[in-house]
Design a protein around this motif. Structure first.
Motif, mmCIF file in Angstrom:
data_model
loop_
_atom_site.group_PDB
_atom_site.id
_atom_site.type_symbol
_atom_site.label_atom_id
_atom_site.label_comp_id
_atom_site.label_asym_id
_atom_site.label_seq_id
_atom_site.Cartn_x
_atom_site.Cartn_y
_atom_site.Cartn_z
ATOM 1 N N VAL A 43 0.843 -1.207 0.000
ATOM 2 C CA VAL A 43 0.000 0.000 0.000
ATOM 3 C C VAL A 43 0.873 1.251 0.000
ATOM 4 C CG1 VAL A 43 -1.617 1.353 1.409
ATOM 5 C CG2 VAL A 43 -2.014 -1.094 1.027
ATOM 6 N N ASP A 44 1.937 1.250 0.796
ATOM 7 C CA ASP A 44 2.843 2.408 0.831
ATOM 8 C C ASP A 44 3.437 2.680 -0.554
ATOM 9 O OD1 ASP A 44 2.353 2.750 3.525
ATOM 10 O OD2 ASP A 44 4.268 1.868 4.176
ATOM 11 N N MET A 90 -4.603 0.818 -5.486
ATOM 12 C CA MET A 90 -4.511 -0.589 -5.861
ATOM 13 C C MET A 90 -5.113 -1.476 -4.785
ATOM 14 S SD MET A 90 -0.722 -1.004 -7.440
ATOM 15 C CE MET A 90 -0.122 -0.035 -8.787
ATOM 16 N N CYS A 91 -5.154 -2.748 -5.085
ATOM 17 C CA CYS A 91 -5.543 -3.754 -4.114
ATOM 18 C C CYS A 91 -4.341 -4.674 -3.914
ATOM 19 C CB CYS A 91 -6.742 -4.554 -4.609
ATOM 20 S SG CYS A 91 -7.385 -5.668 -3.351
ATOM 21 N N VAL A 92 -4.030 -4.955 -2.661
ATOM 22 C CA VAL A 92 -2.909 -5.826 -2.308
ATOM 23 C C VAL A 92 -3.468 -6.951 -1.450
ATOM 24 C CG1 VAL A 92 -0.640 -5.966 -1.209
ATOM 25 C CG2 VAL A 92 -1.366 -3.817 -2.291
ATOM 26 N N VAL A 93 -3.195 -8.187 -1.860
ATOM 27 C CA VAL A 93 -3.716 -9.362 -1.163
ATOM 28 C C VAL A 93 -2.555 -10.282 -0.790
ATOM 29 C CG1 VAL A 93 -5.188 -11.406 -1.352
ATOM 30 C CG2 VAL A 93 -5.888 -9.270 -2.430
ATOM 31 N N ALA A 103 -5.769 -5.245 1.449
ATOM 32 C CA ALA A 103 -6.050 -3.812 1.488
ATOM 33 C C ALA A 103 -6.596 -3.420 0.131
ATOM 34 C CB ALA A 103 -4.794 -3.018 1.804
ATOM 35 N N HIS A 104 -7.765 -2.833 0.157
ATOM 36 C CA HIS A 104 -8.393 -2.297 -1.051
ATOM 37 C C HIS A 104 -8.353 -0.789 -0.869
ATOM 38 C CE1 HIS A 104 -11.297 -3.103 -4.421
ATOM 39 N NE2 HIS A 104 -11.314 -1.786 -4.316
ATOM 40 N N SER A 154 -3.022 -5.613 -7.865
ATOM 41 C CA SER A 154 -3.693 -5.203 -9.085
ATOM 42 C C SER A 154 -4.236 -3.791 -8.930
ATOM 43 C CB SER A 154 -4.833 -6.165 -9.427
ATOM 44 O OG SER A 154 -5.439 -5.807 -10.653
ATOM 45 N N GLY A 155 -4.338 -3.100 -10.050
ATOM 46 C CA GLY A 155 -4.908 -1.764 -10.055
ATOM 47 C C GLY A 155 -4.250 -0.839 -11.050
#
Length: 144
Positions: free
Chosen positions: A27-28, A37-40, A52-53, A124-125
């Motif tokens: 996210v940072d 973005m989205c991080v999974v 985190a969305h 993704s994003g």
């Protein structure tokens, strides 16, 4: 009485704390790039440990990020490497794309501990190149 040593073996696993650290680092990096973005982060069986969305990210990146993470976790390889393998093997090219959560788009990386896959991160994003850069930063954040 059974010999429990023959029933179960100790395994490395991705902790919630590590998954959260990976997601936060991703996210940072996405924020630094100015792209929501989205991080999974998933465990080695592809189950979500942390996500985190980001504000402003659309709905689609969540699904894509999860699929990238799932693919990297269950194969133990980056999604780009899986794409290369599938492209080189006729049976895989026929079968693997039909798996529900399968993706070979850049941005999915395995989390390796002593050469053992304990999970993966998917991002993704943005463009595939940017997604991959954020995934790399997310994994680097685990060492920070």
């Amino acid at each position: 009485m059974t010999d429990n040593a023959n029933i179960a073996a100790p395994t490395l696993m991705l902790s919630l704390k590590a998954a959260q650290k990976i997601v936060a680092a991703g996210v940072d990096e996405a924020a630094r790039m100015g792209v929501p973005m989205c991080v999974v982060a998933v465990d080695r069986s592809g189950q979500i440990k942390a996500v985190a969305h980001m504000d402003g990210a659309t709905v689609l990146p969540y699904q894509v990020a999860f699929k990238k993470a799932w693919t990297a976790a269950v194969t133990g390889a980056p999604t780009a490497g899986v794409r290369a393998f599938v492209g080189s093997d006729e049976g895989s090219a026929i079968t693997m794309p039909h798996l529900t959560d399968f993706s070979v788009i850049d941005g999915g990386l395995p989390i390796l501990v002593d050469g053992v896959c304990v999970g993966a991160v998917g991002v993704s994003g943005a463009t595939a190149e940017m997604d991959l850069a954020v995934a790399e930063a997310a994994l680097a954040g685990l060492k920070a």
